[in-house]
Design an enzyme around this catalytic site. Structure first.
Site, PDB file in Angstrom:
ATOM      1  N   ASP A 144       0.829  -1.205   0.000  1.00  0.00           N
ATOM      2  CA  ASP A 144       0.000   0.000   0.000  1.00  0.00           C
ATOM      3  C   ASP A 144       0.871   1.266   0.000  1.00  0.00           C
ATOM      4  OD1 ASP A 144      -2.234   1.610   0.045  1.00  0.00           O
ATOM      5  OD2 ASP A 144      -2.722   1.250   2.164  1.00  0.00           O
ATOM      6  N   HIS A 187      -2.677  -0.136  12.005  1.00  0.00           N
ATOM      7  CA  HIS A 187      -2.346  -1.511  11.619  1.00  0.00           C
ATOM      8  C   HIS A 187      -0.852  -1.675  11.393  1.00  0.00           C
ATOM      9  CE1 HIS A 187      -3.899   0.919   8.202  1.00  0.00           C
ATOM     10  NE2 HIS A 187      -2.725   0.629   7.687  1.00  0.00           N
ATOM     11  N   ARG A 290       2.249  12.542  11.051  1.00  0.00           N
ATOM     12  CA  ARG A 290       0.897  12.362  10.512  1.00  0.00           C
ATOM     13  C   ARG A 290       0.341  11.043  11.036  1.00  0.00           C
ATOM     14  NH1 ARG A 290      -1.463   9.267   6.441  1.00  0.00           N
ATOM     15  NH2 ARG A 290      -2.947  10.227   5.029  1.00  0.00           N
ATOM     16  N   ASP A 292      -2.009   8.283  10.794  1.00  0.00           N
ATOM     17  CA  ASP A 292      -2.828   7.734   9.713  1.00  0.00           C
ATOM     18  C   ASP A 292      -4.099   7.085  10.262  1.00  0.00           C
ATOM     19  OD1 ASP A 292      -3.105   6.905   6.882  1.00  0.00           O
ATOM     20  OD2 ASP A 292      -2.867   4.876   7.682  1.00  0.00           O
ATOM     21  N   GLU A 334      -5.286  12.327  10.403  1.00  0.00           N
ATOM     22  CA  GLU A 334      -5.867  12.035   9.088  1.00  0.00           C
ATOM     23  C   GLU A 334      -7.196  11.325   9.309  1.00  0.00           C
ATOM     24  OE1 GLU A 334      -6.517   9.575   5.349  1.00  0.00           O
ATOM     25  OE2 GLU A 334      -5.769   8.707   7.175  1.00  0.00           O
ATOM     26  N   ASP A 399      -4.201  10.108  -1.850  1.00  0.00           N
ATOM     27  CA  ASP A 399      -5.382   9.251  -1.831  1.00  0.00           C
ATOM     28  C   ASP A 399      -6.413   9.730  -2.844  1.00  0.00           C
ATOM     29  OD1 ASP A 399      -4.592   7.372   0.049  1.00  0.00           O
ATOM     30  OD2 ASP A 399      -5.229   8.616   1.735  1.00  0.00           O
ATOM     31  N   ARG A 523      -5.197   4.422  -7.322  1.00  0.00           N
ATOM     32  CA  ARG A 523      -4.660   5.669  -6.761  1.00  0.00           C
ATOM     33  C   ARG A 523      -3.269   5.960  -7.323  1.00  0.00           C
ATOM     34  NH1 ARG A 523      -5.229   4.608  -0.493  1.00  0.00           N
ATOM     35  NH2 ARG A 523      -4.658   2.554  -1.258  1.00  0.00           N
TER      36      ARG A 523
HETATM   37  C1  OTU Z   1      -5.051   6.238   4.744  1.00  0.00           C
HETATM   38  O1  OTU Z   1      -6.220   6.552   4.027  1.00  0.00           O
HETATM   39  C2  OTU Z   1      -3.857   6.489   3.842  1.00  0.00           C
HETATM   40  O2  OTU Z   1      -3.796   7.836   3.489  1.00  0.00           O
HETATM   41  C3  OTU Z   1      -3.973   5.575   2.646  1.00  0.00           C
HETATM   42  O3  OTU Z   1      -2.974   5.817   1.694  1.00  0.00           O
HETATM   43  C4  OTU Z   1      -3.901   4.159   3.154  1.00  0.00           C
HETATM   44  O4  OTU Z   1      -4.175   3.276   2.093  1.00  0.00           O
HETATM   45  C5  OTU Z   1      -4.896   3.875   4.272  1.00  0.00           C
HETATM   46  O5  OTU Z   1      -4.994   4.920   5.236  1.00  0.00           O
HETATM   47  C6  OTU Z   1      -4.485   2.651   5.038  1.00  0.00           C
HETATM   48  O6  OTU Z   1      -3.308   2.889   5.784  1.00  0.00           O
HETATM   49  O7  OTU Z   1      -9.384   5.163   3.313  1.00  0.00           O
HETATM   50  O8  OTU Z   1      -8.696   5.801   0.833  1.00  0.00           O
HETATM   51  O9  OTU Z   1     -10.772   8.299   7.439  1.00  0.00           O
HETATM   52  O10 OTU Z   1     -10.177   7.578   4.834  1.00  0.00           O
HETATM   53  O11 OTU Z   1      -7.322   6.592   6.600  1.00  0.00           O
HETATM   54  C7  OTU Z   1      -7.892   6.246   1.874  1.00  0.00           C
HETATM   55  C8  OTU Z   1      -9.524   7.854   7.129  1.00  0.00           C
HETATM   56  C9  OTU Z   1      -8.352   5.776   3.214  1.00  0.00           C
HETATM   57  C10 OTU Z   1      -9.447   7.019   5.843  1.00  0.00           C
HETATM   58  C11 OTU Z   1      -8.028   6.940   5.461  1.00  0.00           C
HETATM   59  C12 OTU Z   1      -7.515   6.051   4.415  1.00  0.00           C
END
Ligand code: OTU
Length: 650
Positions: A144, A187, A290, A292, A334, A399, A523
């Site tokens: 990812d 995670h 940040r 996540d 985030e 994203d 993405r």
């Molecule tokens: C985040 O995004 C990261 O920015 C992503 O790049 C990761 O894939 C993901 O976590 C897993 O680590 O759903 O589509 O409310 O929206 O955490 C992006 C928060 C995501 C989620 C967000 C997530």
């Protein structure tokens, strides 16, 4: 706080300090600073740990555990970082000179060692903070893009070593650029050593994750859960035959991909060990971390397992530990969820910074509809933040883009929110008649119809479409549109955040479909490699994307000279034309009025007060004014205007 807590706090603090002191007999003097910091933080720590874990026989063990982790991290801070801690100030949060950018190290320049060479370009955009996507070790298959962390201590080998990263961070700091790194709190990767130990049946590490021998418990949770990555099939639980279980495997909770195993913070051991990893990242020399996927940190049966109060408390404890070990470091949340929930994650005692998905998505809404009413509502009602906090205002990130406005706001305008979200998706994937968007659908949910969109800023905003037509007027229109969007980002609220490459107008990168690790996650479409040759070409030119680059630079430099942007709050002005958005920043001393035509037709704007338009250098009178497509007025009060124009290179 109750009596027992205020009584217990100093006793616990003393006991911990005695133990830490014994382990570091020659650090007594330095530890005094830590002790002082602990004095005011012991009570809240005790209280919050108790809120999470209640009375249990080993409570004191875990409470002392988190503090010892902070003390160890405190002792590991080198001289430079200690100096930064001693000088810590929050001024940069409101300083208009603060500008963020984000990038993948490999896609920006290759390796950590090459990062300092990017400083010149970053400075030309006024960038003071650079967020580097997670550079940590990850599983085979890409993990990812780094959001599956196999180890916080070891880096993804193609990028370089931990030592090289530390050096690059220090060198960038010397150049005036602070580095921001992620902490993927929700995670770990399936091959983190905790997960490997859990697979082998190690009881301690098995309890780090949420694992179930059969579907009984997952089925109880599922009716309340939202599916985050529906495209991967199945639900939030992944059957892992490699985890020893009674039926030859276990169901593991995986909110995102099956290789990202959710951690169980209901187990205090997880909190202590994750705090240790967080503070390791902090000690790499970053100025902001940040956090996540903050909404997902706590699970409770019968709830959506998003935005729970306990998730906030976990973050508050981590913030207290960062304050103890490294007070110059701040946290960024985030949380891309409902607007009300988003702002709850941004608090002085939690994460001081938060992404602003509401303004982001309503800017895109205005671009598609040529109607700024939803954007006005988000500026009017959804910008208030607690004291000492700040938004990161962005147009897109690494994203997907989701339609994160509140249903209530749409309904108040007579708009059906679900139908409108479908329209926006259709528009930006180019399926709506007359649309200029060139995105792709991301994670369409067949049950709810929910869908997000992938695509670079330029491709979504019409530059790709215009470039194909080869019509100069169309290209100019797209550039003006993108500049209007940047103006909103740079002046409406918070700190602007640039995705590096967007100022060059980088288009969608379709080559991801040929890369096996990326092909099934679109993405990657909007994570193109930075193009240094193109940068030189654009710097030499004056038209098309050259105008975009110089416009973004000018805008970011303009911010520096605008004290009005240092003030919180934004007042939306009355307009007669829905295509026009107007607002005022600052106060009577420093006033800035912005008026933007968000449409590809002429429009009539209303200007409240006379002043100097910093874009054109012309004085604009109060009253009605004619605006060409995507025209922007950045009107400073006369005195501020004169000062700001003298600072801005034109
Ligand atoms: C985040 O995004 C990261 O920015 C992503 O790049 C990761 O894939 C993901 O976590 C897993 O680590 O759903 O589509 O409310 O929206 O955490 C992006 C928060 C995501 C989620 C967000 C997530």
């Amino acid at each position: 706080m109750t009596d027992w807590q205020s009584e217990a706090a100093p006793v616990v603090a003393e006991r911990i300090m005695a133990r830490v002191g014994e382990r570091h007999p020659n650090k007594t003097k330095r530890l005094r600073t830590f002790e002082e910091r602990l004095e005011s933080r012991m009570s809240p720590l005790l209280e919050k740990m108790h809120d999470l874990y209640g009375w249990r026989w080993d409570f004191a063990w875990w409470l002392e555990g988190v503090i010892e982790v902070a003390a160890d991290a405190f002792l590991r801070r080198d001289k430079t970082l200690r100096r930064l801690d001693a000088e810590a100030s929050l001024d940069w949060l409101n300083d208009p000179a603060t500008v963020w950018a984000m990038a993948y190290t490999d896609r920006l320049c290759g390796r950590f060692a090459d990062l300092p060479e990017t400083a010149e370009h970053l400075r030309s955009l006024g960038v003071t903070h650079l967020h580097l996507m997670p550079p940590f070790e990850r599983p085979e298959g890409g993990g990812d893009g780094g959001y599956a962390v196999a180890s916080y201590r070891d880096m993804h080998p193609p990028l370089g070593t931990t030592v090289e990263l530390r050096e690059a961070i220090a060198r960038l700091r010397d150049e005036g650029i602070q580095v921001v790194l992620d902490f993927v709190a929700n995670h770990t990767a399936e091959n983190h050593f905790w997960a490997e130990a859990a697979k082998k049946g190690d009881e301690r590490f098995r309890a780090f994750f949420l694992m179930f021998p059969d579907r009984t418990q997952p089925e109880e949770f599922l009716p309340h859960l939202r599916s985050i990555f529906p495209d991967r099939g199945g639900d939030a639980f992944t059957w892992r035959p490699d985890v020893a279980g009674p039926d030859g495997g276990m169901w593991v909770w995986t909110t995102f991909y099956g290789y990202q195993w959710d951690l169980d913070y209901r187990n205090p051991d997880v909190l202590v060990e994750m705090a240790r990893e967080l503070l390791f990242v902090v000690n790499l020399g970053v100025s902001v971390v940040r956090m996540d996927a903050t909404p997902f940190l706590w699970k409770k049966l019968g709830s959506s397992c998003e935005n729970l109060e306990e998730a906030h408390i976990v973050l508050q404890i981590l913030d207290l530990l960062v304050e103890l070990a490294a007070p110059s470091v701040e946290l960024l949340s985030e949380a891309i969820v409902h607007p009300d929930d988003v702002s709850r994650f941004v608090r002085a005692d939690e994460c001081r910074l938060g992404y602003n998905p509401v303004v982001m998505s309503t800017i895109w809404d205005a671009v598609a509809t040529r109607d700024t009413r939803l954007l006005r509502m988000s500026l009017e009602h959804r910008q208030v933040l607690a004291e000492g906090c700040q938004w990161l205002t962005y147009l897109r990130s690494h994203d997907d883009i989701g339609w994160g406005f509140a249903d209530e706001d749409a309904e108040a305008l007579g708009i059906d929110p679900q139908a409108h979200r479908r329209f926006l998706t259709d528009f930006y994937v180019g399926e709506f008649p007359g649309s200029f968007g060139r995105g792709l659908r991301f994670q369409q949910n067949p049950v709810t119809g929910d869908c997000r969109v992938s695509g670079t800023l330029a491709s979504l905003a019409g530059l790709e479409d215009a470039a194909e037509s080869q019509e100069l007027a169309a290209i100019d229109m797209a550039v003006d549109r993108i500049l209007a969007m940047h103006t909103l980002m740079a002046t409406s609220s918070g700190i602007p955040l640039l995705y590096l490459g967007d100022a060059l107008g980088l288009l969608n990168d379709r080559s991801y479909v040929e890369r096996i690790d990326e092909a099934d996650d679109n993405r990657w479409l909007h994570r193109p490699f930075f193009d240094w040759a193109m940068l030189s070409r654009l710097e030499a030119g004056t038209e098309g994307q050259s105008r975009l680059l110089s416009g973004v630079r000018r805008l970011m430099q303009m911010r520096t000279g605008l004290p009005a942007l240092a003030r919180a709050g934004v007042k939306v002005t009355d307009q007669t034309d829905v295509a026009v958005i107007g607002y005022v920043r600052g106060d009577s001393e420093h006033r800035l009025e912005i008026v933007v035509n968000m449409s590809d037709r002429d429009a009539t704007g209303v200007v409240e007060s006379r002043g100097l338009d910093l874009w054109s250098g012309r004085t604009i009178g109060a009253g009605l004014c004619r605006l060409t497509p995507y025209q922007v007025l950045v009107i400073a009060g006369d005195a501020d205007g004169a000062e700001a124009t003298s600072m801005v290179r034109t």
